[in-house]
Motif scaffolding. Sequence first.
Motif, PDB file in Angstrom:
ATOM      1  N   GLN A   1      41.059  24.026  39.527  1.00  0.00           N
ATOM      2  CA  GLN A   1      41.481  24.861  40.641  1.00  0.00           C
ATOM      3  C   GLN A   1      41.122  26.299  40.306  1.00  0.00           C
ATOM      4  O   GLN A   1      40.849  26.628  39.156  1.00  0.00           O
ATOM      5  N   PHE A   2      41.098  27.134  41.322  1.00  0.00           N
ATOM      6  CA  PHE A   2      40.881  28.552  41.067  1.00  0.00           C
ATOM      7  C   PHE A   2      41.970  29.376  41.733  1.00  0.00           C
ATOM      8  O   PHE A   2      42.574  28.964  42.725  1.00  0.00           O
ATOM      9  N   ASN A   3      42.219  30.524  41.136  1.00  0.00           N
ATOM     10  CA  ASN A   3      43.064  31.554  41.728  1.00  0.00           C
ATOM     11  C   ASN A   3      42.201  32.784  41.893  1.00  0.00           C
ATOM     12  O   ASN A   3      41.456  33.154  40.975  1.00  0.00           O
ATOM     13  N   LEU A   4      42.284  33.418  43.049  1.00  0.00           N
ATOM     14  CA  LEU A   4      41.658  34.709  43.250  1.00  0.00           C
ATOM     15  C   LEU A   4      42.717  35.753  42.954  1.00  0.00           C
ATOM     16  O   LEU A   4      43.800  35.726  43.537  1.00  0.00           O
TER      17      LEU A   4
ATOM     18  N   ILE B   1      47.943  37.170  41.944  1.00  0.00           N
ATOM     19  CA  ILE B   1      47.244  36.079  42.617  1.00  0.00           C
ATOM     20  C   ILE B   1      47.352  36.286  44.124  1.00  0.00           C
ATOM     21  O   ILE B   1      48.452  36.455  44.655  1.00  0.00           O
ATOM     22  N   ILE B   2      46.190  36.294  44.801  1.00  0.00           N
ATOM     23  CA  ILE B   2      46.187  36.486  46.244  1.00  0.00           C
ATOM     24  C   ILE B   2      45.719  35.247  47.009  1.00  0.00           C
ATOM     25  O   ILE B   2      45.893  35.174  48.215  1.00  0.00           O
ATOM     26  N   LEU B   3      45.141  34.270  46.292  1.00  0.00           N
ATOM     27  CA  LEU B   3      44.703  33.034  46.937  1.00  0.00           C
ATOM     28  C   LEU B   3      44.602  31.941  45.881  1.00  0.00           C
ATOM     29  O   LEU B   3      44.088  32.188  44.787  1.00  0.00           O
ATOM     30  N   THR B   4      45.090  30.744  46.198  1.00  0.00           N
ATOM     31  CA  THR B   4      45.035  29.599  45.299  1.00  0.00           C
ATOM     32  C   THR B   4      44.334  28.447  46.000  1.00  0.00           C
ATOM     33  O   THR B   4      44.598  28.179  47.175  1.00  0.00           O
TER      34      THR B   4
ATOM     35  N   HIS C   1      56.188  34.411  55.275  1.00  0.00           N
ATOM     36  CA  HIS C   1      54.845  34.378  55.853  1.00  0.00           C
ATOM     37  C   HIS C   1      53.819  34.015  54.784  1.00  0.00           C
ATOM     38  O   HIS C   1      53.966  34.396  53.629  1.00  0.00           O
ATOM     39  N   TYR C   2      52.778  33.290  55.199  1.00  0.00           N
ATOM     40  CA  TYR C   2      51.673  32.975  54.304  1.00  0.00           C
ATOM     41  C   TYR C   2      50.437  32.711  55.151  1.00  0.00           C
ATOM     42  O   TYR C   2      50.523  32.596  56.377  1.00  0.00           O
ATOM     43  N   PHE C   3      49.284  32.631  54.498  1.00  0.00           N
ATOM     44  CA  PHE C   3      48.063  32.336  55.234  1.00  0.00           C
ATOM     45  C   PHE C   3      47.228  31.316  54.492  1.00  0.00           C
ATOM     46  O   PHE C   3      47.335  31.157  53.285  1.00  0.00           O
ATOM     47  N   ASN C   4      46.412  30.610  55.269  1.00  0.00           N
ATOM     48  CA  ASN C   4      45.391  29.711  54.731  1.00  0.00           C
ATOM     49  C   ASN C   4      44.040  30.297  55.094  1.00  0.00           C
ATOM     50  O   ASN C   4      43.864  30.810  56.203  1.00  0.00           O
ATOM     51  N   LEU C   5      43.107  30.212  54.173  1.00  0.00           N
ATOM     52  CA  LEU C   5      41.717  30.544  54.468  1.00  0.00           C
ATOM     53  C   LEU C   5      41.007  29.232  54.743  1.00  0.00           C
ATOM     54  O   LEU C   5      41.059  28.315  53.923  1.00  0.00           O
ATOM     55  N   LYS C   6      40.364  29.148  55.900  1.00  0.00           N
ATOM     56  CA  LYS C   6      39.686  27.912  56.292  1.00  0.00           C
ATOM     57  C   LYS C   6      38.179  28.102  56.296  1.00  0.00           C
ATOM     58  O   LYS C   6      37.677  29.181  56.601  1.00  0.00           O
TER      59      LYS C   6
ATOM     60  N   GLY D   1      41.867  27.747  50.618  1.00  0.00           N
ATOM     61  CA  GLY D   1      42.775  28.538  49.794  1.00  0.00           C
ATOM     62  C   GLY D   1      44.035  28.875  50.561  1.00  0.00           C
ATOM     63  O   GLY D   1      44.012  28.993  51.792  1.00  0.00           O
ATOM     64  N   THR D   2      45.130  29.015  49.821  1.00  0.00           N
ATOM     65  CA  THR D   2      46.433  29.342  50.394  1.00  0.00           C
ATOM     66  C   THR D   2      47.016  30.531  49.640  1.00  0.00           C
ATOM     67  O   THR D   2      46.881  30.626  48.424  1.00  0.00           O
TER      68      THR D   2
END
Length: 107
Positions: free
Chosen positions: A15-18, A25-28, A65-70, A78-79
């Motif tokens: 897995q990666f974390n940005l 961590i801003i995206l997993t 609140h959260y976001f997904n990158l699609k 990423g979430t």
Amino acid sequence: MGKFEITTRTNGEFQFNLKAANHQIILTSQGYSTRASCENGIASVRENSQVVANFERNKSTNGKHYFNLKAANGLVIGTSEMYESTSSMENGIASVMSNAPSAIIEG
């Protein structure tokens, strides 16, 4: 400058974390069966993070609140973490958009 950190989960998946320049961590990512597919996921984040419409904004059952990158195919790549406010979540999206294209890869 941000960075992608590749790690191995206990089940052997990659897995990666940005992470932003402040090391937050801003995206997993999801889990990937191979390192190569994990690196393809990073490439997808670099590309898809530049399109605002690819960010799906959500609210959890506990009100955070959260976001997904699609990706273009609609799959989540990423979430984010959970945020207390909409404005904090929007700052997180802006951070992904600014950090992802030039982030180095470690791990």
